[in-house]
Design an enzyme around this catalytic site. Structure first.
Site, PDB file in Angstrom:
ATOM      1  N   LYS A  34       3.198   8.057   1.605  1.00  0.00           N
ATOM      2  CA  LYS A  34       3.033   8.050   0.046  1.00  0.00           C
ATOM      3  C   LYS A  34       2.093   8.851  -0.176  1.00  0.00           C
ATOM      4  O   LYS A  34       1.043   8.976   0.547  1.00  0.00           O
ATOM      5  CB  LYS A  34       2.694   6.700  -0.340  1.00  0.00           C
ATOM      6  CG  LYS A  34       2.255   6.616  -1.722  1.00  0.00           C
ATOM      7  CD  LYS A  34       1.625   5.234  -2.039  1.00  0.00           C
ATOM      8  CE  LYS A  34       1.382   5.329  -3.553  1.00  0.00           C
ATOM      9  NZ  LYS A  34       0.704   4.173  -4.154  1.00  0.00           N
ATOM     10  N   GLU A  42     -14.127  -4.382  14.441  1.00  0.00           N
ATOM     11  CA  GLU A  42     -13.536  -4.963  15.385  1.00  0.00           C
ATOM     12  C   GLU A  42     -14.452  -4.810  16.693  1.00  0.00           C
ATOM     13  O   GLU A  42     -14.323  -5.357  17.596  1.00  0.00           O
ATOM     14  CB  GLU A  42     -12.232  -4.192  15.658  1.00  0.00           C
ATOM     15  CG  GLU A  42     -11.279  -5.145  16.640  1.00  0.00           C
ATOM     16  CD  GLU A  42      -9.755  -4.395  16.548  1.00  0.00           C
ATOM     17  OE1 GLU A  42      -8.908  -5.230  16.649  1.00  0.00           O
ATOM     18  OE2 GLU A  42      -9.806  -3.173  16.118  1.00  0.00           O
ATOM     19  N   GLU A  78       0.918  -7.526   4.095  1.00  0.00           N
ATOM     20  CA  GLU A  78       0.311  -7.981   2.675  1.00  0.00           C
ATOM     21  C   GLU A  78       0.385  -6.477   2.095  1.00  0.00           C
ATOM     22  O   GLU A  78      -0.415  -5.973   1.287  1.00  0.00           O
ATOM     23  CB  GLU A  78      -1.128  -8.281   2.590  1.00  0.00           C
ATOM     24  CG  GLU A  78      -1.295  -9.764   3.215  1.00  0.00           C
ATOM     25  CD  GLU A  78      -1.828  -9.579   4.521  1.00  0.00           C
ATOM     26  OE1 GLU A  78      -1.841 -10.497   5.238  1.00  0.00           O
ATOM     27  OE2 GLU A  78      -2.298  -8.557   5.187  1.00  0.00           O
TER      28      GLU A  78
END
Length: 512
Positions: free
Chosen positions: A441, A256, A400
């Site tokens: 997680k 970026e 996604e």
């Protein structure tokens, strides 16, 4: 030989080199016969080479058809011998093309032993890979002569096909557990000798390290947030901690920002000067002194930056291997995952492409045996929810998300309530200038929350205790499921000394 296929206005030129003048394609016909003969003689031989060879690996078309029949029999659980293979070839309509009964029966005549079957099979596989490279180079050469094709598309296609070829030869055999036990035991000993008790690479953020025990080798870590939460600032602060404070070599791939923009932000972070002053260069004399003094921390720091735009998985793999080999890189950071591409391959959807990228990153982390940290964007689901808890990111907010959530060993979110105008929690605790790192997680350990101080003017994250004049003690809390994926966390004793704060945020008494 050059063949052309025209479809509408676009022309796809495929070049296949069958043979260079005076050169014979790599082949080992006698070894191919020996492999097939051994398979016909030994009933369990196919299981030993099933992962090494495929029908197309054989140079002689007759051998390809015979091996194809052997595969068909083995997959269906039927015995493999000369008679059953002939019957299968008849069934497939390939008996005459495979050389008739006499040729097949002769394959077993010259096989003295099946002891070297696997070694012979690998020779056949290597010859096939050599032919594939020749075919691939001829294909690219033919397309390079076609001036109607875009050279960038051609390079992407070349990367994709070469990546496919390289993947075919990546095999890892099973090993007896003793070696792995010794390696694991050595890791436990090394962690025990460290003062902080970490088994992985320290992020420099005390609360986060307590939950993760440091970033672990071969792990894929996803750090996700909505725009303006400070993802880049977080990994830059972490890279500075690793490289400057702990002398850990780090590679940072920025898709970026340019290298100069990235380093400017690092200078702002380290030198504690505002971004506007760094951009304009309008520094007071004491600020120039401060800049010169603080920059010494960054000089010779083992930080390696790469600003290749639209980085492909294949390019990353090549660059990462070289960095590990030449500079002993211990951690790779990617800013950010959604800006990568899958080496020019064609997919039905962007989600399928991201799935391939995340799977490849996990594979690369395992291959290099280092942690790979990839930043990721969140979808707009967060914006639609209200309240302090509503604005906290969830795994379902990952863009996604299916593949990323599945492939990642750890998923962390960055949440700054202040950005949404939330300056107090439900108990009146001041949240100004604080960021919550949510470990949502953790495949091999605890999940939990960590509060860090965010210095917006210096685009820097730091431990709350490091903030000058900040008396708030936002300690970390964690939950864990023994040996699991933390799908049903059970309470663990909280970390830290601020029992009153932890009691309030757990909505109940302390579990001890």
């Amino acid at each position: 030989m050059v063949t052309e296929k025209k479809t509408g206005r676009k022309r796809n030129v495929e070049t296949v080199i069958l043979s260079d003048p005076g050169k014979v394609q790599p082949q080992a016909l006698e070894i191919e016969k020996a492999v097939l003969g051994a398979l016909l003689l030994e009933k369990d031989a196919y299981s030993n080479i099933s992962e090494i060879l495929r029908p197309e690996c054989f140079y002689d078309k007759r051998h390809e058809l015979i091996f194809e029949a052997i595969v068909g029999l083995s997959v269906s659980g039927r015995p493999v011998d000369m008679l059953t293979v002939m019957e299968q070839l008849k069934k497939n309509g390939n008996l005459q093309a495979a050389g008739d009964l006499l040729y097949i029966s002769e394959l077993t005549n010259n096989v003295a032993s099946t002891a070297h079957l696997e070694f012979h099979a690998r020779i056949v596989a290597q010859k096939f890979l050599a032919r594939e490279l020749i075919r691939f180079s001829g294909l690219i050469q033919g397309k390079a002569f076609d001036e109607t094709l875009d050279i960038e598309d051609l390079m992407q296609d070349a990367e994709a096909r070469l990546f496919e070829i390289s993947q075919r030869n990546i095999k890892k055999d099973a090993i007896q557990i003793n070696t792995v036990i010794n390696e694991a035991y050595a890791g436990i000993n090394a962690a025990a000798k460290r003062k902080e008790g970490l088994s992985g690479i320290s992020s420099g953020f005390t609360g986060l390290d307590r939950i993760t025990s440091g970033w672990q080798k071969s792990d894929l870590i996803i750090i996700a947030a909505r725009p303006a939460m400070g993802k880049t600032a977080f990994v830059l602060s972490m890279a500075k901690n690793m490289a400057v404070n702990f002398k850990t070599p780090v590679a940072l791939f920025s898709l970026e920002m340019s290298n100069v923009q990235l380093v400017n932000r690092l200078i702002i972070n380290v030198c504690e000067l505002s971004g506007d002053k760094i951009k304009s260069g309008r520094l007071e004399p004491y600020e120039w002194t401060q800049l010169d003094h603080k920059l010494n921390e960054l000089y010779d720091a083992p930080i390696y930056v790469d600003d290749t735009p639209s980085l492909s998985v294949f390019e990353l793999r090549t660059k990462a291997r070289r960095l590990v080999r030449e500079h002993d890189i211990k951690c790779i950071i990617i800013d950010y995952l959604q800006l990568m591409n899958a080496s020019g391959m064609t997919y039905g959807s962007r989600e399928q492409e991201v799935s391939m990228i995340s799977r490849s990153l996990k594979g690369l982390a395992k291959e290099l045996n280092i942690p790979i940290i990839a930043l990721s964007q969140l979808n707009r689901g967060v914006e639609a929810r209200s309240g302090l808890e509503g604005k906290r990111p969830q795994l379902s907010d990952l863009r996604e998300s299916g593949a990323i959530e599945q492939d990642a060993d750890m998923v962390c979110f960055i949440h700054r309530p202040e950005y949404y105008g939330i300056r107090e929690d439900s108990n009146g605790r001041d949240l100004t200038g604080l960021a919550e790192i949510i470990v949502a997680k953790h495949r091999n350990g605890a999940t939990g929350d960590v509060w860090l101080a965010f210095k917006n003017n210096f685009v820097r994250f730091e431990n709350c205790s490091d903030s000058n004049g900040d008396s708030r003690d936002f300690t970390s809390k964690m939950t864990a499921t023994p040996g699991g994926d933390n799908t049903s966390p059970s309470a663990m004793p909280p970390i830290g000394n601020n029992e009153d704060f932890i009691r309030q945020h757990n909505d109940g008494p302390l579990p001890f």
